[in-house]
Write a protein that holds these residues in place. Structure first.
Motif, short mmCIF file in Angstrom:
data_model
loop_
_atom_site.label_atom_id
_atom_site.label_comp_id
_atom_site.label_asym_id
_atom_site.label_seq_id
_atom_site.Cartn_x
_atom_site.Cartn_y
_atom_site.Cartn_z
N HIS A 1 -10.23 -1.89 6.23
CA HIS A 1 -9.46 -1.54 7.22
C HIS A 1 -8.26 -0.78 7.12
O HIS A 1 -8.22 0.29 8.03
N ALA A 2 -7.58 -0.74 5.83
CA ALA A 2 -6.73 0.06 5.60
C ALA A 2 -7.37 1.54 5.25
O ALA A 2 -6.62 2.56 5.62
N LEU B 1 0.38 -5.16 2.70
CA LEU B 1 0.18 -3.41 2.49
C LEU B 1 1.63 -3.17 1.67
O LEU B 1 2.41 -3.10 2.57
N VAL B 2 1.41 -2.69 0.56
CA VAL B 2 2.55 -2.43 -0.39
C VAL B 2 2.37 -1.13 -1.08
O VAL B 2 1.33 -0.54 -1.47
N ARG B 3 3.39 -0.28 -1.02
CA ARG B 3 3.54 1.22 -1.77
C ARG B 3 3.64 0.72 -3.16
O ARG B 3 3.66 -0.32 -3.81
N GLU B 4 3.30 1.84 -3.94
CA GLU B 4 3.02 1.67 -5.20
C GLU B 4 4.36 1.14 -6.23
O GLU B 4 4.19 0.82 -7.15
N ASP B 5 5.42 1.56 -5.49
CA ASP B 5 6.73 1.04 -6.11
C ASP B 5 7.14 -0.24 -5.69
O ASP B 5 8.07 -0.86 -5.99
N ALA C 1 -5.25 -11.73 -4.75
CA ALA C 1 -6.22 -10.48 -5.18
C ALA C 1 -5.47 -9.38 -4.68
O ALA C 1 -5.21 -9.02 -3.18
N TYR C 2 -5.58 -8.24 -5.45
CA TYR C 2 -5.01 -6.90 -5.11
C TYR C 2 -5.99 -5.96 -5.34
O TYR C 2 -6.93 -5.84 -6.25
N ARG C 3 -5.60 -4.65 -4.58
CA ARG C 3 -6.64 -3.52 -4.93
C ARG C 3 -5.81 -2.35 -4.56
O ARG C 3 -4.98 -2.29 -3.43
N PRO D 1 -1.07 6.12 -2.93
CA PRO D 1 -0.08 5.15 -3.57
C PRO D 1 0.10 4.10 -2.92
O PRO D 1 1.23 3.69 -2.83
N VAL D 2 -0.80 3.18 -2.60
CA VAL D 2 -0.88 2.08 -1.92
C VAL D 2 -1.84 0.89 -2.44
O VAL D 2 -2.97 1.36 -2.60
N TYR D 3 -1.33 -0.38 -2.26
CA TYR D 3 -2.18 -1.68 -2.68
C TYR D 3 -2.26 -2.36 -1.53
O TYR D 3 -1.57 -2.42 -0.45
N VAL D 4 -3.47 -3.21 -1.61
CA VAL D 4 -3.59 -3.91 -0.34
C VAL D 4 -3.66 -5.42 -0.96
O VAL D 4 -4.25 -5.44 -2.31
N TYR D 5 -3.05 -6.63 -0.40
CA TYR D 5 -3.38 -7.79 -1.07
C TYR D 5 -3.88 -8.82 -0.02
O TYR D 5 -3.69 -8.34 1.05
N ALA D 6 -4.45 -9.83 -0.49
CA ALA D 6 -5.00 -10.84 0.25
C ALA D 6 -5.13 -12.12 -0.66
O ALA D 6 -5.25 -12.26 -2.00
N GLY D 7 -4.51 -13.42 0.07
CA GLY D 7 -4.41 -14.57 -0.77
C GLY D 7 -4.39 -15.89 -0.08
O GLY D 7 -4.33 -15.53 1.09
N LEU D 8 -4.06 -16.89 -0.71
CA LEU D 8 -4.00 -18.11 -0.29
C LEU D 8 -2.81 -18.69 -0.93
O LEU D 8 -2.64 -18.63 -1.94
#
Length: 706
Positions: A56-57, A207-211, A261-263, A269-276
């Motif tokens: 999606h991102a 959705l998180v920036r690299e910093d 879990a992250y990627r 310069p962006v990471y996505v996260y998904a978790g429980l």
């Protein structure tokens, strides 16, 4: 018989143990399998959600980049002046681009100074510099390609929801910086999508920036600071050179532990996260365990109940036989102690009479002989009499047949006054520390018995510390409720007596309060010290407890009911005893001729004219015939009418006449005290007799004056 009982009970216990351990082992194995299966299922769900939010991102950023590229193509080759001249047309073009995309809030074109040349929100574009915004400074300072900015609030006159920017440089033909093209993206769009994807309890996406700056998050955070770091997770991933992975972290934002879990998005310069939440994962596992318990617990409980019932019934049968044996043993012990009490009471009267005769005779001899050698002999006899009286008192204390002269006593004051005696009773290498209470603690006890109890405790502590040590005497108060075997309830004062001695072995602690039980050599102790303390505390409506550790010391706690009255200081004997003025005639009623001789001698030394009577009946006849008798001093235990019965008749027919009673031991002494008669314990001395007679006369005069 006993071996067969033990074997049958052992077999039932083994069956009971197996009925508990086997189901527990099976349940533990099933729980472990369920845990592993649940963990694997959660990992797959998290990875699947991460793949969805990653896809999606990527699509969103690809769409935004196309909009920026289309804008760049529109203004290719145009100078800033040309753009301003075409602002109306360009505004419409940018507005169509932003309106055609749900995720884009607005489109902007900036010159090299940060001035907005065109935007999709307002026309004409209002003046103002945006050079301080990160979406401008980032592309201006470095040609980073696509720059993703932090989440920001709109600046007036622009309004609306928060946004983060995706921007690119506007290069001149020679490659120099001439401005920025920016697209403002709505975090709400991402968060709405994350809410749809994460419908399960405890779901998480971000959705998180690299910093580490948060661009979008579900569940949303209630904070104005949208640049909070995310537990250093990004830093960990960058340090390890990892673009994806799975970790368990506790969020610094809400304190919740999650499996995440992250990627990293390619070329961004962006990471996505998904978790429980780990709690949600654990709850799923516990729900599965609950299903297992729902099936297995009733069957296991029924099996255990059957075995427990069989074990209980078998044990009750065997215990009944054991209780009969214990009851027989307890009955014998009770009969032994009762026999000891009766023996003590029967001997005490005659023994105290003998001590009375010996002590009185010594005093008479002391007055006649002044030789130093004779005086030393008299001192030895006096000492033996005192020890004999103390031995009798200890025996009577244990059997609870000793008359306790209870008075209001301030415990702290009593211990402080007796401290010197305690220090003299121990060796010089033993330290005695007194910890007085912060306020007066008043109890109703016999002060003499209390001092004897303290002395016995000190002597026991001394013998328990052959190489010296420390004795601590403390006083505190406590509110008790159903405390101990006697179920003490209410406000109690607690005197603690602790030593650092060798301690008391566990196997003899149940016997230490028995009379004549001692671990000391024959010539070192009688075994009556602790029994005296026990009897004294019991007669004071209290209790005594013991704590001991081998090699560390022993602590006794003496519990006494606390009184709300105020302790009254007693005056010295010289001040408290009124003077015996004038001539008084004393009727002495005593059946023992030797004791009568000693008592008559004492009374004559007090200034009385003594009239003797060998029985209560003779005394009554003398009282009826003679009018010169001023007071009566009578023994309680006599053949025929007792002394207390005589005292009651005198009170009824001659209420003005003072009566003093004496007793070496009598179970009716308590009645005498309760009825208000003055009671003197045998063996008594000249001074104690003088004081008792003087007080009785003073009491009679006070009653007559009223």
């Amino acid at each position: 018989m006993l071996t067969a009982q033990r074997d049958s009970l052992r077999l039932l216990r083994a069956i009971l143990l197996a009925s508990v351990i086997l189901p527990a082992a099976l349940f533990s194995y099933a729980a472990w399998l369920a845990y592993r299966s649940n963990e694997d299922s959660a990992e797959r769900q998290i990875d699947k959600t991460r793949d969805i939010v990653t896809e999606h991102a990527l699509k969103i950023f690809e769409s935004v980049e196309r909009s920026i590229a289309e804008t760049a193509e529109i203004i290719r080759g145009m100078s800033d002046d040309q753009i301003r001249a075409e602002q109306s047309v360009l505004h419409d073009r940018l507005k169509r681009l932003s309106d055609g995309s749900e995720q884009i809030k607005s489109m902007w074109i900036f010159d090299k100074d940060g001035q907005a040349l065109v935007n999709s929100i307002l026309y004409p574009s209002p003046p103002g510099s945006f050079a301080d915004r990160d979406y401008f400074k980032g592309p201006m300072e470095h040609d980073v390609g696509v720059f993703v900015g932090r989440t920001l609030q709109p600046r007036p006159p622009f309004g609306g929801a928060p946004f983060f920017s995706v921007s690119m440089r506007r290069p001149a033909p020679d490659g120099s910086f001439v401005g920025v093209i920016n697209a403002s993206v709505l975090p709400d769009y991402f968060e709405g999508f994350y809410a749809k994807v994460g419908r399960d309890s405890g779901s998480y996406a971000a959705l998180v920036r690299e910093d580490g700056a948060i661009l979008a998050r579900y569940p949303a955070i209630d904070s104005n600071d949208l640049t909070v770091k995310t537990d250093g997770l990004i830093g960990r991933a960058m340090t390890a050179g990892s673009v994806e992975g799975t970790v368990t972290v506790v969020s610094a934002l809400d304190g919740i532990e999650r499996r995440v879990a992250y990627r990293k998005l390619p070329k961004l310069p962006v990471y996505v996260y998904a978790g429980l939440e780990t709690r949600a994962i654990r709850n799923m596992w516990l729900s599965q365990l609950g299903a297992y318990l729902l099936v297995g617990l009733p069957a296991t409980a029924a099996l255990i109940a059957i075995v427990v019932l069989a074990l209980a019934r078998t044990r009750r049968l065997y215990e009944e036989a054991g209780r009969r044996a214990v009851a027989e043993k307890a009955l014998k012990q009770s009969q032994r102690l009762e026999s000891l009490g009766r023996l003590t009471g029967g001997v005490a009267h005659d023994f105290n009479n003998l001590l009375m005769v010996v002590g009185g005779s010594v005093q008479k001899l002391r007055r006649r002989h002044t030789d130093l050698q004779d005086r030393r002999t008299f001192d030895m006899i006096d000492s033996a009499v005192a020890k004999g009286a103390g031995l009798t008192r200890q025996l009577l204390s244990f059997s609870r047949r000793h008359n306790v002269a209870a008075k209001l006593v301030d415990l702290g004051d009593a211990v402080s006054k007796f401290a010197d005696v305690l220090r003299q009773s121990v060796r010089s290498d033993t330290t005695i520390v007194i910890e007085p209470p912060p306020e007066p603690v008043v109890v109703q006890i016999d002060p003499n018995e209390f001092e004897i109890a303290l002395l016995n405790l000190a002597l026991n502590a001394r013998d328990a510390m052959p190489e010296g040590g420390r004795i601590t005497v403390s006083i505190r108060t406590e509110t008790l409720k159903n405390f101990g075997p006697r179920r003490l309830t209410g406000e109690y004062a607690i005197l603690g007596f602790a030593d650092t001695g060798v301690g008391i072995p566990m196997e003899i602690r149940d016997r230490i309060f028995e009379p004549f039980f001692t671990t000391k050599p024959v010539d070192r102790g009688t075994g009556l010290g602790l029994s005296q303390i026990y009897g004294f505390v019991q007669q004071s409506n209290g209790a005594i407890t013991l704590e001991s550790e081998i090699g560390r010391g022993t602590r006794f706690d003496l519990f006494f009911p606390r009184s709300t009255d105020v302790a009254v200081e007693e005056a010295e004997d010289a001040d408290a005893m009124p003077a015996l003025t004038g001539k008084h005639t004393l009727l002495l009623v005593e059946d023992h001729p030797d004791v009568a001789a000693v008592a008559a001698d004492y009374a004559e030394q007090c200034g009385f004219t003594v009239v003797k009577a060998a029985s209560a009946e003779i005394a009554l006849d003398l009282l009826n015939r003679r009018k010169d008798i001023d007071m009566v001093f009578s023994d309680i235990v006599m053949p025929g009418m007792s002394g207390i019965e005589l005292a009651r008749l005198i009170r009824d027919h001659h209420p003005e006449m003072p009566v003093v009673l004496a007793s070496g031991y009598s179970d009716r002494s308590a009645s005498a005290l309760a009825e208000g008669f003055t009671l003197l314990q045998k063996p008594y001395t000249l001074n104690t007799l003088r004081k008792a007679l003087a007080q009785a006369i003073q009491t009679a005069r006070s009653s007559a004056a009223e």
